[in-house]
Design a protein around this motif. Structure first.
Motif, PDB file in Angstrom:
ATOM      1  N   PHE A 277     -14.092 -26.409  11.178  1.00  0.00           N
ATOM      2  CA  PHE A 277     -13.842 -26.831  12.551  1.00  0.00           C
ATOM      3  C   PHE A 277     -13.056 -28.135  12.558  1.00  0.00           C
ATOM      4  O   PHE A 277     -13.368 -29.053  11.812  1.00  0.00           O
ATOM      5  N   LEU A 279     -12.156 -31.064  14.963  1.00  0.00           N
ATOM      6  CA  LEU A 279     -12.337 -31.709  16.264  1.00  0.00           C
ATOM      7  C   LEU A 279     -11.034 -32.345  16.763  1.00  0.00           C
ATOM      8  O   LEU A 279     -10.726 -32.246  17.948  1.00  0.00           O
ATOM      9  N   ARG A 283      -9.543 -31.632  20.423  1.00  0.00           N
ATOM     10  CA  ARG A 283      -9.361 -32.734  21.378  1.00  0.00           C
ATOM     11  C   ARG A 283      -7.964 -32.677  21.976  1.00  0.00           C
ATOM     12  O   ARG A 283      -7.763 -32.917  23.170  1.00  0.00           O
ATOM     13  N   MET A 302     -17.772 -24.828  26.488  1.00  0.00           N
ATOM     14  CA  MET A 302     -19.025 -24.293  25.948  1.00  0.00           C
ATOM     15  C   MET A 302     -18.899 -24.017  24.473  1.00  0.00           C
ATOM     16  O   MET A 302     -19.874 -24.081  23.734  1.00  0.00           O
ATOM     17  N   ALA A 304     -15.822 -23.330  21.023  1.00  0.00           N
ATOM     18  CA  ALA A 304     -14.462 -23.271  20.499  1.00  0.00           C
ATOM     19  C   ALA A 304     -14.497 -22.306  19.326  1.00  0.00           C
ATOM     20  O   ALA A 304     -15.514 -22.210  18.638  1.00  0.00           O
TER      21      ALA A 304
ATOM     22  N   TRP B  97     -23.396 -34.027  20.387  1.00  0.00           N
ATOM     23  CA  TRP B  97     -22.782 -32.694  20.479  1.00  0.00           C
ATOM     24  C   TRP B  97     -22.000 -32.316  19.232  1.00  0.00           C
ATOM     25  O   TRP B  97     -21.704 -31.141  19.021  1.00  0.00           O
ATOM     26  N   CYS B  98     -21.669 -33.301  18.390  1.00  0.00           N
ATOM     27  CA  CYS B  98     -20.950 -32.975  17.162  1.00  0.00           C
ATOM     28  C   CYS B  98     -21.030 -34.142  16.201  1.00  0.00           C
ATOM     29  O   CYS B  98     -20.983 -35.300  16.630  1.00  0.00           O
ATOM     30  N   GLU B 100     -18.852 -35.455  13.108  1.00  0.00           N
ATOM     31  CA  GLU B 100     -17.540 -35.207  12.514  1.00  0.00           C
ATOM     32  C   GLU B 100     -17.437 -35.924  11.174  1.00  0.00           C
ATOM     33  O   GLU B 100     -17.661 -37.128  11.084  1.00  0.00           O
ATOM     34  N   HIS B 112     -20.876 -38.007  17.660  1.00  0.00           N
ATOM     35  CA  HIS B 112     -20.393 -38.000  19.041  1.00  0.00           C
ATOM     36  C   HIS B 112     -21.521 -37.581  19.964  1.00  0.00           C
ATOM     37  O   HIS B 112     -22.132 -36.525  19.783  1.00  0.00           O
ATOM     38  N   THR B 124     -19.406 -42.775  20.564  1.00  0.00           N
ATOM     39  CA  THR B 124     -19.331 -42.352  19.169  1.00  0.00           C
ATOM     40  C   THR B 124     -19.911 -43.447  18.297  1.00  0.00           C
ATOM     41  O   THR B 124     -19.563 -44.616  18.430  1.00  0.00           O
ATOM     42  N   PRO B 458     -19.605 -25.047  17.345  1.00  0.00           N
ATOM     43  CA  PRO B 458     -19.109 -26.395  17.074  1.00  0.00           C
ATOM     44  C   PRO B 458     -19.651 -27.438  18.048  1.00  0.00           C
ATOM     45  O   PRO B 458     -19.729 -28.604  17.716  1.00  0.00           O
ATOM     46  N   PHE B 459     -20.006 -27.005  19.252  1.00  0.00           N
ATOM     47  CA  PHE B 459     -20.569 -27.952  20.209  1.00  0.00           C
ATOM     48  C   PHE B 459     -22.059 -27.706  20.306  1.00  0.00           C
ATOM     49  O   PHE B 459     -22.484 -26.654  20.759  1.00  0.00           O
TER      50      PHE B 459
END
Lengths: 388, 474, 107
Positions: A277, A279, A283, A302, A304, B97-98, B100, B112, B124, B458-459
């Motif tokens: 993934f 980001l 973005r 919701m 990706a 939510w993620c 990274e 994040h 973040t 991913p989220f």
């Protein structure tokens, strides 16, 4: 999708047809697509001709009982927008060329743009509307087309990996070897393996330099019908599609779906089959989409997902018989246009295999057109097709 | 990330989740000199297990809603001390939510988070190491009427009670399978609900095979006995080897039908009995939250219910990422505390570039071994009835968000050739709604006859596009 | 008289304040979430699904299932189990996508 369409037309043409996939239906790039049936993003040339043919056939297919609704076929039209006068001029010029090839394209000014898409950013210069652009839900499309093919007599085996393409001493193709399903003899084999088309071609000892071009899609929470009414994208999308650049290309593509969520694309990168993934890419997609549709700022993403478009160096698919391996035919390499071009491809393949003159000249799509490759280019390819 | 980045003694640790595992890890690491940022979605620490009444409710006896209050008090006080000493930065109402990897110039992790209950703004936090203590949530398998208002998860009824001091209704049935049902029933009864039935689908015979394992955990056995005694005191009728076949009502649940299960786990229709109620608290086990780990590339075991794979030091297979608690396999609060403690030791040692000393956490390791074995046994004993999927009628909604019925799932399998959960999702929309399949995956997979498999989310939470569009500040 | 959870925990919150539910004024205790406030009123559903219009309220209670979506102060799709009720909050039941302000109907 391409394999499903080939199976449909072949079966309806009366050929005994067996579809093999190492995974499930829509397990490849199809399941990661947005379902675009576009003429708007193509310049005059063989791909646009194929898109126009395929669009007509898609309409016919969607009109068959049960199919249109089942695959969420929407003849919604597309709008390409320009943010400034220079962009508008380029768009207008591009559209003029497309019209000569039979594409309907209507210039819209800023006010008309607002009427067509009320939630678009207010400061755009204008755009071009393409009423011929349509949309389907790609996984449903593949599944229902496969089902229609089976009704016409085709057989489907999922979870069946082709491990070899069998050739007779005279070099002609005699069938395939599969893992777990034994050898299957057939005088014709169609390689519709999409992004893995190069690997399948290699099984027959021929080179087809299909490379993966990764793309991400953002999916929003469900929004009411009419929020986004067409497929809307920024003018730089066309350049991205046609680009040979390996680095990240991204431009805003926004469309609603029958189910409610809005899909946001589109990014293109040559990173092999890297499924990590990213980001930063996502973005960028969000930033571009919210610039086009400011209301999306408070709308939630919701999920990706990513997929790998099958990319051939000259951006045209490989369609038709392979002179290097008699009996082997290819139908792959459609980059990001596979869903839209699938039905036309299937039709041409069926014509080709039944000895009829194809409705389009297949010369530009010849699978053996890449023979002159330098060693450097070949090793580039090896790197990018390395992982699966 | 490289070992050199890890060995910075001034490096920071981000702990995600302030339940038992996160707290134990944060405290253990902070008490050994690690700078800790503790991020948690709640307004107060505690996670689900130690969920507190909202502060403004000014509960003077919150322990009345809790088990093992003493343990919580010690954790709470240790946390206050570390926060006061500046060693733990406790960031509340942060919804991560993620996470990274290779974020920013430092090459560490970018955590994040969305802020507050509104979750429209973002923050973040950068860190050199991350401990994922993301916890678990309830598994509920679909049945007729399960979407009626008033039908809630057992854990949900408990969370609303512990956090908001409210009941969903006055007359409750607690049903399903699993150890969580006992404290929920006891808690609801103590809070004034009339718990008119406690319905457990497992049968005592299912536990007989595991007598030795169960007996090796006297504290757990005693706990169960305590709950049983409380249920008795509140006159809650307990029925085992039975299941809720249906919930009935128009705008909310008004009654349930309960029936016995035969030895093969099939419903015996001749034993069906109707119980009037306005609340059904139901649960069929727990599932781990694995999204943050999965997106980071951590190995997730998907042979059964998914969980994050960890080694003896609670490390995942991604450098710099540890995991502890329910996320590494459902096992309750005491196991989470042990795993968190071990992770804290490991992180503290490795961040200093020193070899960890297992002797330092020998006791926690023994607890971990013992409790993992215990919960593995419980898992088998409390397995949902073997043929539950066959008993899901075609008209039952199996994906709550998108209202996909069992019939549509079965059609995708039979008519469209779907043989895995992702394809079923693509063809029916089951799992494509707001909850992204977290609730419906076991039910849809069961009805489709395929494994749940890995989920790709991913989220970990829905993210406003405006938040995604902004490059993160520090 | 049967005991209540507030009694069990010996809660002594400050004075209740007013919030509205679909325009109707009700009392909310400080610290409670919108869901807790609604449950106290005996309200167990505040949303109609976008498919069949079926009533939904709390299911998981911890913010995972997204069944409890409600509109607060014109912001749709808030999880009632997570959002605290503040004085004067306008809580509204919602249907469909919650976004009545977008789409064909709104313009």
């Amino acid at each position: 999708m391409v394999g499903a369409a080939c199976a449909l037309y072949l079966a309806r043409a009366g050929l005994a047809t067996l579809v093999l996939d190492r995974g499930p239906v829509a397990g490849g790039t199809t399941g990661a697509g947005e379902g675009n049936l576009l003429v708007s993003d193509k310049e005059p040339g063989p791909e646009l001709d194929l898109a126009l043919l395929s669009a007509r056939l898609w309409h016919d297919l969607a009109a068959e009982r049960g199919i249109g609704r089942a695959v969420e076929f929407e003849a919604k039209g597309g709008i390409v927008v320009a943010s400034d006068a220079a962009g508008m001029a380029a768009l207008t010029g591009f559209a003029a060329g497309q019209r000569t090839a039979g594409v309907a394209a209507e210039i819209v000014d800023a006010a008309q743009l607002h009427d067509l898409e009320p939630h678009l950013a207010p400061d755009l210069a204008g755009g071009v509307r393409y009423p011929q652009d349509c949309q389907v839900m790609p996984s449903l499309a593949a599944a229902h087309v496969v089902r229609a093919a089976r009704r016409a007599g085709a057989e489907l085996r999922t979870g069946a990996t082709v491990t070899d393409i069998l050739r007779a001493p005279d070099g002609s193709v005699r069938g395939v070897r599969t893992a777990g399903h034994g050898d299957i003899h057939a005088p014709a084999v169609v390689n519709a393996a999409g992004t893995w088309g190069g690997e399948v071609a290699a099984l027959a000892g021929v080179r087809l330099p299909v490379l993966p071009r990764r793309g991400f899609v953002l999916v929003t929470e469900p929004l009411p019908p009419g929020t986004v009414r067409h497929k809307v994208y920024a003018a730089d999308y066309v350049a991205d599609v046609a680009s040979g650049d390996a680095g990240l290309q991204s431009s805003a593509v926004v469309e609603s779906t029958a189910a409610g969520p809005v899909l946001i694309g589109a990014s293109r990168e040559r990173v092999g089959f890297d499924r990590t993934f990213s980001l930063p890419v996502v973005r960028r997609l969000a930033a571009q989409a919210t610039a086009l549709f400011p209301l999306l700022g408070t709308v939630h993403a919701m999920r990706a997902y990513l997929g790998f478009r099958p990319y051939l160096p000259d951006h045209l698919p490989a369609i038709g018989a392979d002179p290097r391996a008699p009996g082997l035919h290819h139908a792959c390499g459609h980059e990001g246009a596979g869903i839209g071009l699938a039905v036309g491809t299937g039709h041409l393949i069926a014509q080709s295999l039944t000895g009829r003159t194809p409705d389009l000249d297949l010369a530009p799509f010849r699978p053996d057109r890449f023979e002159e490759k330098s060693e450097e280019e070949k090793s580039e390819e090896k790197k990018e097709t390395g992982q699966r | 990330m490289t070992n050199s980045a890890m060995a910075r003694s001034d490096g920071s640790l981000a702990v995600i989740g302030a339940g038992p595992a996160g707290l134990a890890a944060a405290l253990t690491a902070a008490e050994r000199g690690v700078r800790v940022v503790l991020l948690d979605a709640g307004a107060q620490a505690g996670g689900q297990f130690y969920r507190q009444p909202a502060a403004a409710l000014k509960a003077r006896r919150p322990q009345a809603l809790h088990h093992a209050w003493g343990t919580w008090k010690k954790l709470r006080d240790r946390l206050a001390a570390q926060v006061a000493a500046g060693r733990i930065n406790h960031l509340t109402e942060r919804h991560v939510w993620c996470v990274e990897p290779e974020f920013g110039d430092g090459g560490g992790f970018g955590v994040h988070a969305l802020l507050g209950p509104g979750q429209t703004e973002a923050q973040t936090v950068t860190a050199d190491a991350v401990l994922l203590a993301t916890g678990g949530y309830e598994k509920v398998l679909p049945f007729h009427g399960w979407t009626l208002p008033g039908v809630v998860t057992a854990g949900g009824a408990q969370a609303m009670l512990k956090g908001g001091l409210v009941l969903p209704g006055r007359t409750a049935v607690v049903a399903g399978t699993g150890p969580l049902l006992m404290p929920v029933a006891a808690g609801l009864a103590a809070a004034g609900a009339d718990v008119v039935a406690y319905v457990e689908s497992a049968h005592p015979a299912d536990f007989v095979r595991h007598t030795a394992t169960l007996a090796a955990n006297p504290a757990k056995v005693a706990e169960a006995a305590q709950y049983a005694a409380r249920l008795l005191r509140h006159k809650v009728p307990v029925t085992v080897g039975h299941t809720v076949v249906a919930a009935h009502g128009t705008d909310r649940v008004e009654a349930v039908t309960v029936a016995a299960l035969d030895r093969y786990g099939r419903v015996r229709p001749d034993t069906a009995r109707r119980i009037a109620c306005d609340t059904l608290a139901v649960g069929h086990g727990m599932l781990a939250h694995t999204d943050l780990a999965e997106t980071l590339g951590c190995a997730i075991d998907t042979t059964g219910d998914p969980f994050v794979v960890t080694d003896a030091e609670q490390r995942t297979d991604v450098d710099g990422v540890w995991a502890a608690g329910e996320a590494t396999g459902i096992g309750g609060a005491a196991l989470a505390l042990a795993e968190g403690e071990i992770a804290g030791h490991s992180i503290a040692a490795r961040m200093k570039g020193a070899p960890p000393r297992p002797a330092d956490w020998a006791r926690a390791a023994r607890t971990r071994t013992r409790l993992r074995k215990f919960f593995a046994a419980l898992d088998t004993a409390y397995a949902p009835p073997a043929h539950w999927a066959e008993q899901v009628g075609d008209d039952i909604v199996v994906c709550r968000c998108e209202e996909v019925t069992a019939a549509e799932v079965r059609a995708a399998v039979k008519e469209l050739g779907a043989s895995d959960l992702r394809t079923v999702k693509l063809l029916t929309r089951a799992g494509m709604g707001w909850c992204q399949g977290r609730v419906c995956a076991p039910g849809v997979a069961g009805v489709a006859g395929c494994p749940v498999g890995p989920a790709k989310r991913p989220f970990a939470r829905p993210v406003p596009l405006g938040v995604l569009a902004k490059e993160p500040g520090r | 008289m049967k005991r209540t959870p507030l009694e069990l925990a010996q809660a002594q919150p400050g004075p209740a304040y007013a919030v509205t539910v679909d325009g109707r004024e009700i009392a909310a205790l400080p610290g409670q979430t919108v869901a807790a406030v609604l449950w106290t009123q005996g309200i167990t559903s505040w949303r109609a699904t976008r498919g069949s219009g079926a009533p939904r309220g709390i299911f998981c209670g911890i913010g995972v299932c997204f069944d409890c979506l409600v509109t607060v102060n014109d912001r749709p799709n808030q999880r009632a189990c997570l959002v605290p009720a503040a004085p004067g909050d306008a809580i509204r039941t919602q249907e469909g996508t919650g976004h009545d302000e977008l789409g064909h109907g709104a313009l």
